[in-house]
Design an enzyme around this catalytic site. Sequence first.
Site, PDB file in Angstrom:
ATOM      1  N   GLU C  46       1.196  -1.160   0.296  1.00  0.00           N
ATOM      2  CA  GLU C  46       0.208   0.135  -0.016  1.00  0.00           C
ATOM      3  C   GLU C  46       0.969   1.358  -0.053  1.00  0.00           C
ATOM      4  OE1 GLU C  46      -0.311  -2.367   2.641  1.00  0.00           O
ATOM      5  OE2 GLU C  46      -0.286  -1.396   4.521  1.00  0.00           O
ATOM      6  N   ASN C  47       1.791   1.034   0.395  1.00  0.00           N
ATOM      7  CA  ASN C  47       2.922   2.704  -0.544  1.00  0.00           C
ATOM      8  C   ASN C  47       3.212   2.638  -1.425  1.00  0.00           C
ATOM      9  OD1 ASN C  47       5.026  -0.005  -0.113  1.00  0.00           O
ATOM     10  ND2 ASN C  47       6.540   1.421  -0.368  1.00  0.00           N
TER      11      ASN C  47
END
Lengths: 237, 237, 216, 216
Positions: C46-47
Site C-alpha cells: 500500500e505504499n
Amino acid sequence: MGFNKVVKNANEACQGIEDGMTLMVGGFGLCGIPENCIAELVNKKVKELTCISNNAGVDDFGLGLLLQGKQVKKMISSYVGENAEFERQMLSGELEVELIPQGTLATRCMAAGYGMPAIYTPAGVGTEVAEGKETRVFNGKTYLMEYAFDADFAIVKAWKGDTLGNLIFRSTARNFNPMMAMAGKITIAEVEELVPAGSLDPDQIHTPGIYVHRIFQGAKFEKRIEQRTTRKRDGSC
Amino acid sequence: MGFNKVVKNANEACQGIEDGMTLMVGGFGLCGIPENCIAELVNKKVKELTCISNNAGVDDFGLGLLLQGKQVKKMISSYVGENAEFERQMLSGELEVELIPQGTLATRCMAAGYGMPAIYTPAGVGTEVAEGKETRVFNGKTYLMEYAFDADFAIVKAWKGDTLGNLIFRSTARNFNPMMAMAGKITIAEVEELVPAGSLDPDQIHTPGIYVHRIFQGAKFEKRIEQRTTRKRDGSC
Amino acid sequence: MLDKNGIAKRIAKEVKDGMYVNLGIGIPTLVANYVPEGIEVILQSENGLLGMGPFPWEGEEDADLINAGKQTVTTLPGSSIFDSAMSFGMIRAQKVDLTILGAMEVSENGDIANWKVPGKMVKGMGGAMDLVASAKNIIVAMQHCDKAGNSKLLPHCTLPLTGIHCIQKVVTDLGVFDIKDGAFHLVERAADVSIEEIQAKTAGKLVIPEAVGIVQ
Amino acid sequence: MLDKNGIAKRIAKEVKDGMYVNLGIGIPTLVANYVPEGIEVILQSENGLLGMGPFPWEGEEDADLINAGKQTVTTLPGSSIFDSAMSFGMIRAQKVDLTILGAMEVSENGDIANWKVPGKMVKGMGGAMDLVASAKNIIVAMQHCDKAGNSKLLPHCTLPLTGIHCIQKVVTDLGVFDIKDGAFHLVERAADVSIEEIQAKTAGKLVIPEAVGIVQ
C-alpha cells in the site's frame, strides 16, 4: 492461467457489452479515442447505450458512428458540437443529452476509480447545472455534491500497454483515459503497441494493470485530426 | 524574471518557514524524505510546528531529528513507531499526536491539491477515528467526511526535477510526495538531480511544475534504509 | 496446532489464480511462500507498489524500493509504482481482491481490533483501517488465544476497533472459521485439536457443522 | 473602437511575469501574441497540457497533441502532460493564476453567461464552468454589444449562467471595466470612443471615475 488479460481483437474485447449498458469512452475530441472498439460497437449493433464521454465525435468518426447507427440512448458529455446527426437526434428528442462541466466529468470518473462515492466541486454553482443538486458551503465557498459515475464498461485507448494491463499514454491523448480506465466495472484498453510484461518502466506507468481487464493491440489507428492548425514555413501563423 | 523557482540550497528554500506553521513532509518511513530540508529545519530551530507526515522518522534521522530538538508541537501521521523520543514526548504530553488512517492522510492531501474541500472514505467508520466526524451513507455503505488539509508549506523529495519545477520520483520513494507537492501553499522540492527545463519527457512528469514554488538539488542524500531485508546468495531467505 | 507457517500455508489455499493480494505484516507475509504452483498472484503493497517481488539479493538493496513494512523488496516484470493516493484509491475501489492481515481480536459479527492497546504506546493504524473498511475479501491470520490464554474470537471486541462488520474468515492455530450470521462457523480444525478444545477457547458464538474438515 | 487584436493586446498588459494562464477560444487565444517582451508566461490547456507552444510547422502536426480547442499545438521545453482530473484539479485549486475567456453576457455583480442560448443548439459548457467557478483572476474579452446593438454588460444576465460572482474585469471594443461593488467601473476607454457612448451602451450600473485612461 494467471493474469490473462490479453484478448485477440476488438471483437473479443467487447464481449459482454449489451443493449442498455453504460459505457465510458476515453478521448478528448477525436484525440485518444478507442477507434477499434468503437468500430466493433458499430458492427455489434448494440443499442440503447448510455455513453459517458467528453465529446460525441464528428458525423463520420468517433462516437458519431454510434450516433449514426442510432445506438446511443443518452450522452453524458461536456461538449458536443461539430456533429449534425447529433444535433438532429437531440432536437428531435431521440437522444437524451446530459451536459456537465468538463472538470466535473473528469472528477466523477476519478471518484469512481478511487472508491469515493461523491465529490465536491464549485463548478456549476448558481447555474442550471446545480438544479436538484445538493450544495454545501466550505470555508465560505459553495460547492455542489456530484456523485461518482457507475459504468458497466470503460473503453480506453493507450499508446503502449503490457500483457498485465499496464498502460502508458502519449501526449494529450491521455486526457480522460486514465480516470475512465480506473472507473469501469470492466475496463477494456486498446493500445497502439502491446508489449510483454516487464518492457515498461514501473515508474512510468500511467495506469497500473490492476484497473485493466482486457487489452489488445488495435488493428489500425486512423488518429484523425479535428482542427489541423499549423504555422507556415515562412514564419506567419 | 520568468519562472524563477530554482533556489541555491535548503537554507534559501526554507525561507519563510516560521514557528507555529503547518508543514507537510513527504516520505514513507525513511524512504523519499526531504533530508536536506529537514536538516535545515533543525538548523533553523523553527518551533511549534505541526507536521503532516505519514511517519515520524527514527530517533536520529528523518523527522525524528525535529522531535529531538522539540520543534514539533503536533504530528499528524498514520504510524509513528520506531522512535523512542517520540514515545517519551507523546506519553509526557509534550507532543500532540493525531493518528489517522494512511489512505485518509493521502486523500486529504490529494483533496487539497485538487481543490476539493472534503472527501468521503469508509476508513475508520465505527472506530474512534470517526468520533466527532460527520458520517453519510451512500449506496448502503457508511463513509466519513474528511477535510482537505491546509498546509503552509509542503516539503517533498524527488529524484529528478527541472528548473520549472517539474518532478519525477523514483520507485516507492514516490509515496506521499506527489500529493503533498500539490497541496502546499508553498511547495519546496529537493531533488537528487536538477536538470534544465526540456530535459524531462513531458509524458513522464509525475508532478507538473505549476505545483512547485522552489526547487534545489540536495547537497547530499543519505537515503538510510530502515529494514534491510535481503535474500542470501545461497538461495535461502 | 498450527504454527505460523501452518496458518500461512492454510491461508494460501484461499488464494486464487489471478488475484491481486495485499498482505499485512507478520504471518500474512508468510502466505506468499505457500501459494501453490500454477497459481499466479500479484502482491500490492500500500505504499505504492503493485507486483512486489522477493527481498533483494544481498548487496542489491535499494533504499527507494520498500514495502509497506519498510523492508527492502524488489519489483517483478510488469510491476507498477504509484503514489499513496492512487494506492488507497485502488484499495477503496475494491480492485484488490484479497487482504490478509493479523488481529488482536475478532468478533462474531466480523469486527476487528488490531491497532491499539489502551495504556500501551500506540504506534498507529497505518493502512489497516483503510484496508478493512474497503476490502471485499479479508482473512485474518492470528493466534486463537492471547498469551494469557484468553480467546481472541469474541462476542464483542474489547480493544479499540479497526473496522466493523468486515472480516469474513479467520485462520488460527486451532482451525479455520467463517464469520457469518453473527457467529464463527468452524470449517476445519487442526489435526491435533479437538472440537471441544476449540469450543472451550472460543468466547464468541461458535457454530459447529456436522462435518468439520481437518486442516491439511 | 478596439478590434479583436486591440482587445487581446490590451488584455496582454494584465499578464504578469511568471503567471500560469488559461486562454479560452477566440479573442483570448490572440492574447498570447501580445505578451510583452521579457514577460514569461506558461499556458495551461485544460485537456491536460502545461506549457503549450505555438501551432506546429506544416507537416509536423501530431494527432495526439492538441489544445482544449482541439487544434494541433506543440510543447515547449519544460512542458508537462497530465490527465483531465489533474488538469481540473489544478484549476480548482487555483494554481492557474489567470483565466481569460469570452462571454455572451456579463452582469454588474460579476455573473457570466457564455455557453447556452435557449432555442439554439446547445454544444455544452466544456471546461468553462469549472474555470469560472475556480479561477481567482478572470478577465472577459468580448464585444460590448451584440449584433443587434444590445449591451452585453447587464444588470443581470438574461441567458443561462455559466458562473456567478466570478468576473473581475471585462475588456470590450469600447474599453476596460473592473467589476466591483455591484457595478462596472470604467478604467480605460478606447481612444475614439466617448464616455457618453460607453454610458449609452452599458445597460448595467456603470461607475465613471474622475480620471479615465485611454487604452494604449
